[in-house]
Design an enzyme around this catalytic site. Structure first.
Site, mmCIF file in Angstrom:
data_model
loop_
_atom_site.group_PDB
_atom_site.id
_atom_site.type_symbol
_atom_site.label_atom_id
_atom_site.label_comp_id
_atom_site.label_asym_id
_atom_site.label_seq_id
_atom_site.Cartn_x
_atom_site.Cartn_y
_atom_site.Cartn_z
ATOM 1 N N ARG A 151 10.732 6.820 1.998
ATOM 2 C CA ARG A 151 10.017 7.246 3.199
ATOM 3 C C ARG A 151 11.007 7.938 4.114
ATOM 4 O O ARG A 151 12.181 7.568 4.175
ATOM 5 C CB ARG A 151 9.341 6.076 3.921
ATOM 6 C CG ARG A 151 10.304 5.189 4.678
ATOM 7 C CD ARG A 151 9.610 4.098 5.444
ATOM 8 N NE ARG A 151 8.914 3.242 4.511
ATOM 9 C CZ ARG A 151 8.317 2.119 4.843
ATOM 10 N NH1 ARG A 151 8.335 1.711 6.084
ATOM 11 N NH2 ARG A 151 7.716 1.387 3.950
ATOM 12 N N ASN A 203 13.329 -0.877 3.006
ATOM 13 C CA ASN A 203 13.776 -1.652 1.839
ATOM 14 C C ASN A 203 12.824 -2.789 1.541
ATOM 15 O O ASN A 203 12.491 -3.040 0.378
ATOM 16 C CB ASN A 203 15.186 -2.210 2.060
ATOM 17 C CG ASN A 203 16.244 -1.163 1.952
ATOM 18 O OD1 ASN A 203 16.090 -0.157 1.270
ATOM 19 N ND2 ASN A 203 17.345 -1.388 2.634
ATOM 20 N N ASP A 204 12.395 -3.498 2.581
ATOM 21 C CA ASP A 204 11.464 -4.609 2.398
ATOM 22 C C ASP A 204 10.159 -4.163 1.755
ATOM 23 O O ASP A 204 9.486 -4.941 1.090
ATOM 24 C CB ASP A 204 11.145 -5.285 3.737
ATOM 25 C CG ASP A 204 12.305 -6.058 4.311
ATOM 26 O OD1 ASP A 204 13.275 -6.344 3.557
ATOM 27 O OD2 ASP A 204 12.265 -6.381 5.514
ATOM 28 N N GLU A 205 9.815 -2.894 1.945
ATOM 29 C CA GLU A 205 8.564 -2.350 1.417
ATOM 30 C C GLU A 205 8.808 -1.458 0.193
ATOM 31 O O GLU A 205 7.990 -0.605 -0.142
ATOM 32 C CB GLU A 205 7.830 -1.611 2.527
ATOM 33 C CG GLU A 205 7.450 -2.565 3.662
ATOM 34 C CD GLU A 205 6.842 -1.891 4.868
ATOM 35 O OE1 GLU A 205 6.718 -0.643 4.884
ATOM 36 O OE2 GLU A 205 6.483 -2.617 5.821
ATOM 37 N N SER A 206 9.952 -1.664 -0.468
ATOM 38 C CA SER A 206 10.323 -0.992 -1.727
ATOM 39 C C SER A 206 10.560 0.505 -1.603
ATOM 40 O O SER A 206 10.488 1.228 -2.588
ATOM 41 C CB SER A 206 9.274 -1.269 -2.817
ATOM 42 O OG SER A 206 9.201 -2.652 -3.077
#
Length: 120
Positions: free
Chosen positions: A22, A64-67
């Site tokens: 993103r 990062n937490d959401e890949s």
């Protein structure tokens, strides 16, 4: 994805799920301006300007937490290539991204190289 050094970073991206990368709210020229302001800020003003980078790093960690690991890979590369004073943040972003991407040897290299850049 092209970095500010024009070298680019490579990672898997699933177009259908829009997963893997993103765009952060500061990249390219705007990120370079922020980093330049931090480098040249008088010590009394540095925490205020640094807070903008801290916010960007926070958004990278959320990615990062959401890949969306590519965001921290790109940010880490941009930090690494801008100035040696950003070596700790660059190492953290790069090592996290490389680990999450399954590239553990590169994570280790990022940490070691950043330590050398700082003279440690």
């Amino acid at each position: 994805v092209e970095t500010s050094s024009k070298a680019g970073v490579v990672f898997a991206y699933d177009r259908q799920l829009e997963l893997g990368y993103r765009e952060l709210h500061l990249t390219g020229k705007e990120l370079r301006k922020l980093l330049g302001r931090i480098v040249h800020a008088p010590p009394a003003e540095r925490p205020e300007v640094q807070a903008e980078l801290d916010d960007l790093i926070n958004w990278s960690n959320i990615a990062n937490d959401e890949s969306d690991f590519g965001a921290s890979l790109r940010l880490g590369a941009d930090l690494f290539n801008h100035d040696v004073c950003f070596a700790p943040q660059a190492a953290q972003q790069l090592s996290t991204a490389y680990t999450l991407l399954g590239r553990a040897p590169f994570a280790k290299l990022a940490k070691l190289h950043a330590a050398k850049r700082r003279g440690g």
